[in-house]
Design an enzyme around this catalytic site. Structure first.
Site, mmCIF file in Angstrom:
data_model
loop_
_atom_site.group_PDB
_atom_site.id
_atom_site.type_symbol
_atom_site.label_atom_id
_atom_site.label_comp_id
_atom_site.label_asym_id
_atom_site.label_seq_id
_atom_site.Cartn_x
_atom_site.Cartn_y
_atom_site.Cartn_z
ATOM 1 N N CYS A 156 -109.376 -6.601 27.321
ATOM 2 C CA CYS A 156 -108.451 -7.288 28.231
ATOM 3 C C CYS A 156 -107.174 -7.720 27.485
ATOM 4 O O CYS A 156 -106.381 -6.864 27.122
ATOM 5 C CB CYS A 156 -109.143 -8.453 28.945
ATOM 6 N N HIS A 208 -113.885 -6.011 31.101
ATOM 7 C CA HIS A 208 -114.701 -6.917 30.276
ATOM 8 C C HIS A 208 -116.139 -6.409 30.186
ATOM 9 O O HIS A 208 -117.006 -6.871 30.936
ATOM 10 C CB HIS A 208 -114.709 -8.320 30.890
ATOM 11 N N GLU A 257 -118.276 -7.165 28.134
ATOM 12 C CA GLU A 257 -119.156 -8.250 27.655
ATOM 13 C C GLU A 257 -119.561 -9.225 28.757
ATOM 14 O O GLU A 257 -120.553 -9.950 28.629
ATOM 15 C CB GLU A 257 -118.479 -9.006 26.491
#
Length: 253
Positions: A108, A198, A200
Site C-alpha cells: 500500500c 493488503h 497481511e
C-alpha cells in the site's frame, strides 16, 4: 532498536518491518499490533524479525542495514507523496537499500513510496477510494515467472487506499492490475516488489478500518456499505498471497 521476534540472533535469516502507521487500539488488542500481523503472514521458524517505527522517525542505523536479508514497508495513514521529514528520511534509506540489492516488499503506502524512491510518479487515485475486497489480475508474464507457485489469474485482496502509482519507475514492470487501478503490483529487477493491496490484513481489520474512516468523515456511508458488502461476498486468497510474498521476500523464486 525496534522490538524483536523469533529465533536467536545468529540463527537463520533476519528481516525488518519498517512500520509507517501507528497501531490502532483495535489491532493492538486483537492482533498484537501490525508488526505481528506481518510476521504471522511472512515469518517462519528460526528467522529473526525486528520492527522499526518509521513514522516516529525510527529507522535501522546504517551499520545494521547489511545484517538484514530483507525489509517490508507497511501501509500508512500518511500520503507517500508528502514531504514530512520522516518520509524524506525513509526515501533516503530506501534508495540505499535498493543500491545494496536488499529484498524489498512494499504494501500500500510501501508500494507507493518504493515507486517514488525509484523515480515513479504517485498521487491521489484518479477514481477515488478503493476499499474492500478487490479482485486483481496478475499479468501472463507474472503467472509464468511465478509458475512454481501456481498463482491464480483472479486474485482477491483487501484494499484500503485513496492514492496510487500513476507512472511506473524506469525499468520496472507492472505485475497486476484491477478494474480500478492500473498498477496493482510492480516489480523492479528481482529485489523490489510493490503491492497496492493488503495481503497481511484479515477481514476483521478491514471492517474496523472502514468504521474508523466513516467516523473520521473520510468516506461516506455508501462507500462503507459497498466495502462491507464486498468483504461479505468474497474472502481474500490469503494462501496465494502468503506463498507469493514469502517466496519473493526470501528470494526463493
Amino acid at each position: 532498536m525496534g522490538g524483536g521476534y523469533g529465533g536467536g540472533e545468529a540463527e537463520g535469516r533476519r528481516f525488518a518491518v519498517l512500520l509507517c502507521a501507528e497501531d490502532s487500539e483495535y489491532v493492538k488488542k486483537v492482533h498484537g499490533g501490525y508488526f505481528k500481523v506481518f510476521v504471522s503472514l511472512l515469518g517462519e521458524e528460526g528467522e529473526t524479525w525486528h520492527v522499526y517505527r518509521a513514522a516516529c522517525g525510527e529507522l535501522p542505523p546504517a551499520e545494521d542495514v547489511d545484517s538484514y536479508d530483507g525489509f517490508v514497508i507497511s501501509g500508512s495513514c500518511s500520503d507517500a507523496h508528502g514531504d514530512d521529514q520522516w518520509i524524506r528520511d525513509l526515501l533516503s534509506l530506501l534508495e540505499a537499500l535498493v543500491s545494496k540489492k536488499k529484498q524489498l516488499l512494499g504494501v500500500c503506502f510501501g508500494h507507493q513510496i518504493l515507486s517514488r524512491a525509484l523515480g515513479g510518479k504517485i498521487g491521489r487515485a484518479k477514481r477515488g477510494w478503493d476499499l474492500g475486497v478487490t479482485c486483481i489480475h496478475p499479468s501472463h508474464s507474472t503467472i509464468k515467472q511465478f509458475s512454481s507457485l501456481h498463482i491464480p489469474s483472479h486474485l482477491p485482496v483487501i484494499e484500503c487506499h485513496r492514492d496510487e502509482v500513476w507512472e511506473l519507475p524506469p525499468n520496472a514492470e507492472v505485475m497486476a492490475e484491477s478494474e480500478k487501478t492500473g498498477i496493482e503490483m510492480f516489480r523492479y529487477s528481482n529485489h523490489v516488489m510493490g503491492i497496492q493491496g493488503h495481503p497481511e490484513y484479515t477481514t476483521d481489520i478491514l471492517i474496523h478500518l472502514i468504521d474508523r474512516l466513516l467516523q473520521l468523515n473520510l468516506i461516506q456511508n455508501c462507500h462503507a456499505e459497498t466495502a462491507k458488502a464486498s468483504a461479505e461476498a468474497g474472502e481474500p486468497n490469503r494462501e496465494a498471497w502468503k506463498k507469493l510474498c514469502k517466496a519473493f521476500l526470501k528470494n526463493q523464486l
